[in-house]
Design a protein around this motif. Structure first.
Motif, PDB file in Angstrom:
ATOM      1  N   TYR A   1       0.840  -1.213   0.000  1.00  0.00           N
ATOM      2  CA  TYR A   1       0.000   0.000   0.000  1.00  0.00           C
ATOM      3  C   TYR A   1       0.868   1.252   0.000  1.00  0.00           C
ATOM      4  O   TYR A   1       2.002   1.231   0.505  1.00  0.00           O
ATOM      5  N   ASP A   2       0.308   2.340  -0.564  1.00  0.00           N
ATOM      6  CA  ASP A   2       0.993   3.633  -0.416  1.00  0.00           C
ATOM      7  C   ASP A   2       0.912   4.080   1.037  1.00  0.00           C
ATOM      8  O   ASP A   2       1.834   4.669   1.572  1.00  0.00           O
ATOM      9  N   LEU A   3      -0.246   3.802   1.657  1.00  0.00           N
ATOM     10  CA  LEU A   3      -0.491   4.309   3.009  1.00  0.00           C
ATOM     11  C   LEU A   3      -1.244   3.280   3.849  1.00  0.00           C
ATOM     12  O   LEU A   3      -2.311   2.810   3.446  1.00  0.00           O
ATOM     13  N   VAL A   4      -0.647   2.940   5.001  1.00  0.00           N
ATOM     14  CA  VAL A   4      -1.381   2.143   5.992  1.00  0.00           C
ATOM     15  C   VAL A   4      -1.717   3.082   7.150  1.00  0.00           C
ATOM     16  O   VAL A   4      -0.834   3.745   7.699  1.00  0.00           O
ATOM     17  N   ILE A   5      -3.003   3.134   7.505  1.00  0.00           N
ATOM     18  CA  ILE A   5      -3.447   3.977   8.621  1.00  0.00           C
ATOM     19  C   ILE A   5      -3.751   3.058   9.799  1.00  0.00           C
ATOM     20  O   ILE A   5      -4.504   2.083   9.642  1.00  0.00           O
ATOM     21  N   VAL A   6      -3.201   3.351  10.948  1.00  0.00           N
ATOM     22  CA  VAL A   6      -3.493   2.543  12.135  1.00  0.00           C
ATOM     23  C   VAL A   6      -4.452   3.326  13.015  1.00  0.00           C
ATOM     24  O   VAL A   6      -4.092   4.372  13.565  1.00  0.00           O
ATOM     25  N   GLY A   7      -5.680   2.823  13.133  1.00  0.00           N
ATOM     26  CA  GLY A   7      -6.693   3.504  13.951  1.00  0.00           C
ATOM     27  C   GLY A   7      -7.782   4.104  13.085  1.00  0.00           C
ATOM     28  O   GLY A   7      -7.499   4.796  12.113  1.00  0.00           O
ATOM     29  N   GLY A   8      -9.028   3.807  13.434  1.00  0.00           N
ATOM     30  CA  GLY A   8     -10.168   4.252  12.627  1.00  0.00           C
ATOM     31  C   GLY A   8     -11.035   5.260  13.338  1.00  0.00           C
ATOM     32  O   GLY A   8     -12.247   5.278  13.175  1.00  0.00           O
ATOM     33  N   GLY A   9     -10.421   6.129  14.146  1.00  0.00           N
ATOM     34  CA  GLY A   9     -11.169   7.240  14.740  1.00  0.00           C
ATOM     35  C   GLY A   9     -11.259   8.376  13.725  1.00  0.00           C
ATOM     36  O   GLY A   9     -10.949   8.194  12.538  1.00  0.00           O
ATOM     37  N   PRO A  10     -11.661   9.571  14.163  1.00  0.00           N
ATOM     38  CA  PRO A  10     -11.784  10.692  13.217  1.00  0.00           C
ATOM     39  C   PRO A  10     -10.491  10.983  12.457  1.00  0.00           C
ATOM     40  O   PRO A  10     -10.538  11.290  11.262  1.00  0.00           O
ATOM     41  N   ALA A  11      -9.320  10.873  13.114  1.00  0.00           N
ATOM     42  CA  ALA A  11      -8.061  11.169  12.413  1.00  0.00           C
ATOM     43  C   ALA A  11      -7.822  10.123  11.313  1.00  0.00           C
ATOM     44  O   ALA A  11      -7.506  10.473  10.166  1.00  0.00           O
ATOM     45  N   GLY A  12      -7.993   8.845  11.662  1.00  0.00           N
ATOM     46  CA  GLY A  12      -7.773   7.781  10.682  1.00  0.00           C
ATOM     47  C   GLY A  12      -8.787   7.840   9.550  1.00  0.00           C
ATOM     48  O   GLY A  12      -8.435   7.704   8.365  1.00  0.00           O
TER      49      GLY A  12
ATOM     50  N   ALA B   1      -2.742   6.720  14.002  1.00  0.00           N
ATOM     51  CA  ALA B   1      -3.896   7.527  14.439  1.00  0.00           C
ATOM     52  C   ALA B   1      -4.652   6.710  15.486  1.00  0.00           C
ATOM     53  O   ALA B   1      -5.863   6.554  15.427  1.00  0.00           O
ATOM     54  N   SER B   2      -3.874   6.161  16.439  1.00  0.00           N
ATOM     55  CA  SER B   2      -4.471   5.176  17.344  1.00  0.00           C
ATOM     56  C   SER B   2      -5.085   5.797  18.595  1.00  0.00           C
ATOM     57  O   SER B   2      -5.538   5.072  19.480  1.00  0.00           O
TER      58      SER B   2
ATOM     59  N   ALA C   1      -5.399   7.540  28.120  1.00  0.00           N
ATOM     60  CA  ALA C   1      -3.968   7.334  27.895  1.00  0.00           C
ATOM     61  C   ALA C   1      -3.750   6.780  26.489  1.00  0.00           C
ATOM     62  O   ALA C   1      -4.614   6.082  25.960  1.00  0.00           O
ATOM     63  N   PRO C   2      -2.585   7.088  25.877  1.00  0.00           N
ATOM     64  CA  PRO C   2      -2.342   6.585  24.518  1.00  0.00           C
ATOM     65  C   PRO C   2      -2.016   5.095  24.532  1.00  0.00           C
ATOM     66  O   PRO C   2      -1.569   4.561  25.546  1.00  0.00           O
ATOM     67  N   ARG C   3      -2.280   4.464  23.392  1.00  0.00           N
ATOM     68  CA  ARG C   3      -1.984   3.023  23.288  1.00  0.00           C
ATOM     69  C   ARG C   3      -0.841   2.875  22.291  1.00  0.00           C
ATOM     70  O   ARG C   3      -1.062   2.575  21.131  1.00  0.00           O
ATOM     71  N   THR C   4       0.383   3.082  22.774  1.00  0.00           N
ATOM     72  CA  THR C   4       1.504   3.109  21.817  1.00  0.00           C
ATOM     73  C   THR C   4       2.628   2.141  22.172  1.00  0.00           C
ATOM     74  O   THR C   4       3.726   2.249  21.629  1.00  0.00           O
ATOM     75  N   GLU C   5       2.346   1.193  23.087  1.00  0.00           N
ATOM     76  CA  GLU C   5       3.414   0.258  23.494  1.00  0.00           C
ATOM     77  C   GLU C   5       3.997  -0.456  22.278  1.00  0.00           C
ATOM     78  O   GLU C   5       5.183  -0.783  22.236  1.00  0.00           O
ATOM     79  N   TRP C   6       3.174  -0.704  21.259  1.00  0.00           N
ATOM     80  CA  TRP C   6       3.627  -1.460  20.088  1.00  0.00           C
ATOM     81  C   TRP C   6       4.681  -0.684  19.276  1.00  0.00           C
ATOM     82  O   TRP C   6       5.333  -1.246  18.404  1.00  0.00           O
ATOM     83  N   LEU C   7       4.852   0.608  19.589  1.00  0.00           N
ATOM     84  CA  LEU C   7       5.844   1.409  18.862  1.00  0.00           C
ATOM     85  C   LEU C   7       7.110   1.636  19.686  1.00  0.00           C
ATOM     86  O   LEU C   7       8.039   2.316  19.226  1.00  0.00           O
ATOM     87  N   ALA C   8       7.144   1.064  20.893  1.00  0.00           N
ATOM     88  CA  ALA C   8       8.283   1.303  21.784  1.00  0.00           C
ATOM     89  C   ALA C   8       9.579   0.876  21.106  1.00  0.00           C
ATOM     90  O   ALA C   8       9.658  -0.185  20.479  1.00  0.00           O
TER      91      ALA C   8
ATOM     92  N   GLY D   1      -3.972  13.199  15.357  1.00  0.00           N
ATOM     93  CA  GLY D   1      -5.059  13.048  16.332  1.00  0.00           C
ATOM     94  C   GLY D   1      -4.569  12.985  17.766  1.00  0.00           C
ATOM     95  O   GLY D   1      -3.451  13.404  18.094  1.00  0.00           O
ATOM     96  N   ASP D   2      -5.416  12.420  18.631  1.00  0.00           N
ATOM     97  CA  ASP D   2      -5.180  12.454  20.077  1.00  0.00           C
ATOM     98  C   ASP D   2      -3.875  11.793  20.502  1.00  0.00           C
ATOM     99  O   ASP D   2      -3.346  12.099  21.572  1.00  0.00           O
ATOM    100  N   VAL D   3      -3.361  10.866  19.708  1.00  0.00           N
ATOM    101  CA  VAL D   3      -2.161  10.124  20.120  1.00  0.00           C
ATOM    102  C   VAL D   3      -0.897  10.966  19.955  1.00  0.00           C
ATOM    103  O   VAL D   3       0.153  10.644  20.481  1.00  0.00           O
TER     104      VAL D   3
END
Ligand SMILES: Cc1cc2nc3c(=O)[nH]c(=O)nc-3n(C[C@H](O)[C@H](O)[C@H](O)COP(=O)(O)OP(=O)(O)OC[C@H]3O[C@@H](n4cnc5c(N)ncnc54)[C@H](O)[C@@H]3O)c2cc1C
Length: 552
Positions: free
Chosen positions: A233-244, A340-341, A472-479, A521-523
């Motif tokens: 893909y050209d773009l993968v978006i992670v998270g389907g809230g308003p930002a995603g 955009a999680s 709180a943000p959910r970003t452990e997967w990017l640590a 977005g919020d993250v």
């Protein structure tokens, strides 16, 4: 099928002026007469009787249209009372230009869906698109409640709650049957030979019976989850809230091969909002689920792919490729990634809360629970806008709503318009400098220990408790891959230019410490936590990704 079930839903129009009444009824019949019955009434009082009779016969009312200026009950007063009889009907106020101010005031009082200025000529431009839009929203709500999948279980079971919540948030038509309250539930279980210890059970339209399914199993059986169609893909978006969703709409419409991965349901936090009143272009507000439905349809129509029920669990950089690993075991290859999680609710760390979550205690608005709260005492914990919206919403169902607010006033944390709405509700009590100290229950919530402003503790009977205490943000997967601040929010722009930034140019404004990986977005660290800013950042990210891809 009974006679009433065969009758089309009604559009009820009220006006004391015969000529206007005849004109609006004629136009509605021309636009919608094939699918709906148009009912004409000459006064608000008479119309309330008509509505009671329609409901008594088990028929549906999709839309109420009322003129504001009528002798006796005004349009606004009529709609307030009509809402108690047919709460799910859409509400339109017919006004003269001079009454626009009154119509705007009525938006809060009546939860008005639209005000229509007289005259509405030509109806093809001024009337039909608005009414079509309202009826599409009503139809999807009606279908959701009557349709397809049946879920049978115990109300205070976390597994039952999770299935209902998943179906509602993904807008799968489904009907919930409480085994303790609905005779039909017990009959169905007897016919299918299912014991109580196998609940919850999902009965699908194709006749399949799923005993104690997980959300993932149910989602896969219903085809909600989706499958990636491309290798890259050209773009993968992670998270389907308003930002995603914003990025999916702009990415796909501007020719990027785009896929959006969402772990629960499109809409994110905004999807759980009962009424968003400050999003530009919707003067009467709109519900989060309506916004999510519109945005998801829009993203799909423009060509974005949606992959739900999968978590992004890791990110790898392989040369120019960015690889997003998925909880299902697969991965997505892309030239760019947008994180955009968002954020998710913090858990309340008081005794009893963990055990009773999903069994009377819920995080967020859990709208599926609203109808079950009739005649009950509901407690909302928190003092921000999300808690305020929930208090207003649940006040329409529960006998009593108590808000527990830690601070010493609502004004510090809540918008003025919401405070006004709450003050006008007789069944909402706001307790400042108060908090929940513990929860008691026996498989379901029974009572809360409430610490009040004087420091004393009382134990109060509570049927349901909704918690909104920050996120709180959910970003452990990017640590270790993407730079974050001390609270886990993702750094962007010049904040992300740290040791090891590999390019001669500075990071773009929404770019993270990894080139080609952006955040919206919020993250994002220092973001503004609003629907409009999330959507705006989603669209801005797409423009920056175009620049990144052009340079790469
Ligand atoms: C009840 C409530 C009412 C609100 N009311 C308003 C309002 O009236 N006006 C206003 O402007 N703002 C309001 N807000 C705030 C607004 O909803 C948020 O600012 C906005 O939703 C942020 O959007 P987002 O896309 O950044 O993140 P989110 O909305 O949080 O969406 C993030 C999405 O990412 C998904 N996700 C997370 N991690 C992963 C992963 N690893 N893999 C895949 N998917 C993942 C989540 O499931 C979620 O769907 C409200 C918030 C709440 C909770």
């Amino acid at each position: 099928m009974s006679e009433s079930a065969a009758r089309p839903p009604a559009l009820v129009v009220v006006d004391d002026e015969p000529a206007v009444l005849a004109a609006i009824a004629r136009d509605l019949r021309r636009g919608f007469g094939e699918r709906y019955r148009i009912v004409r009434v000459g006064s608000g009082e008479e119309a309330l009787d008509v509505l009671r009779e329609v409901v008594r016969r088990g028929e549906q009312v999709a839309l109420l249209v009322a003129d504001q200026r009528m002798p006796g009950l005004s349009g606004t007063d009529y709609l307030v009372r009509a809402r108690e009889i047919v709460p799910s009907a859409k509400r339109v106020l017919l006004t003269a230009y001079a009454d626009t101010e009154a119509a705007i005031q009525a938006i809060n009082q009546v939860a008005l869906d639209y005000y229509l200025l007289k005259p509405w000529d030509p109806p093809e431009e001024q009337l039909f698109p608005v009414v079509e839009d309202l009826l599409t929203g009503w139809e999807s709500g009606a279908a959701l409640e009557s349709g397809g999948v049946r879920v049978i279980g115990h109300r205070f079971s976390r597994a039952s709650h999770d299935l209902r919540d998943f179906l509602a948030r993904n807008r799968v038509p489904a009907r919930w049957l409480d085994v303790e309250r609905d005779a039909e539930a017990r009959q169905l279980l007897a016919v299918a030979g299912i014991e109580d210890d196998r609940l919850p059970v999902a009965l699908l339209e194709d006749g399949a019976v799923l005993e104690r399914p997980t959300v993932l199993e149910l989602g896969e059986r219903l085809g909600v989850a989706g499958q990636p169609a491309a290798e890259h893909y050209d773009l993968v978006i992670v998270g389907g809230g308003p930002a995603g969703l914003g990025a999916a709409v702009y990415g796909a419409s501007e020719g990027l091969k785009t896929i959006m991965v969402e772990s629960e349901a499109p809409g994110g936090q905004a999807g759980q909002s009962t009424r968003i009143e400050n999003y530009l272009g919707f003067p009467a507000g709109l519900s989060g689920s309506d916004l999510a439905r519109r945005a998801t349809d829009q993203a799909r129509r423009l060509g974005a792919e949606l992959l739900t029920l999968q978590d992004a669990t890791g990110l790898r950089v392989e040369g120019a490729g960015r690889i997003v690993e998925l909880s299902g075991g697969g991965s997505l290859s892309a030239s760019s990634v947008l994180v955009a999680s968002g954020v998710s609710y913090r858990q309340l760390e008081a005794p009893g809360f963990a055990e009773l979550t999903g069994k009377g205690i819920y995080y967020g608005a859990a709208l599926t629970e609203a109808r079950s709260c009739a005649d009950q005492h509901v407690v909302i914990i928190g003092g921000a806008n999300s808690a305020g919206q929930a208090a207003v919403y649940f006040a329409g169902y529960a006998t009593k709503v108590t808000m527990l607010v830690r601070g010493d006033s609502l004004a510090r944390s809540m918008s003025h318009y919401l405070i006004e709405q709450i003050e006008a509700l007789p069944n909402v009590e706001v307790r400042i400098r108060s908090e929940a100290a513990a929860a008691d229950g026996d498989g379901r919530l029974r009572a809360l220990h409430i610490r009040g402003a004087d420091g004393g503790e009382t134990v109060e009977k509570v049927d349901a408790c909704f918690v909104f205490i920050g996120a709180a943000p959910r970003t452990e997967w990017l640590a270790g891959v993407v730079a974050r601040d001390e609270r886990g929010f993702i750094l962007a722009g010049l904040d992300a230019k740290q040791d090891g930034w590999p390019l001669a140019r500075d990071p773009f404004p929404l770019e993270t410490s990894v080139p080609g990986v952006l955040v919206a977005g919020d993250v994002r660290a220092r973001s503004i936590k609003r629907v409009a800013s999330a959507v705006g950042e989603g669209s801005m990210a797409v423009s920056l990704i175009h620049q990144y891809l052009a340079e790469a």
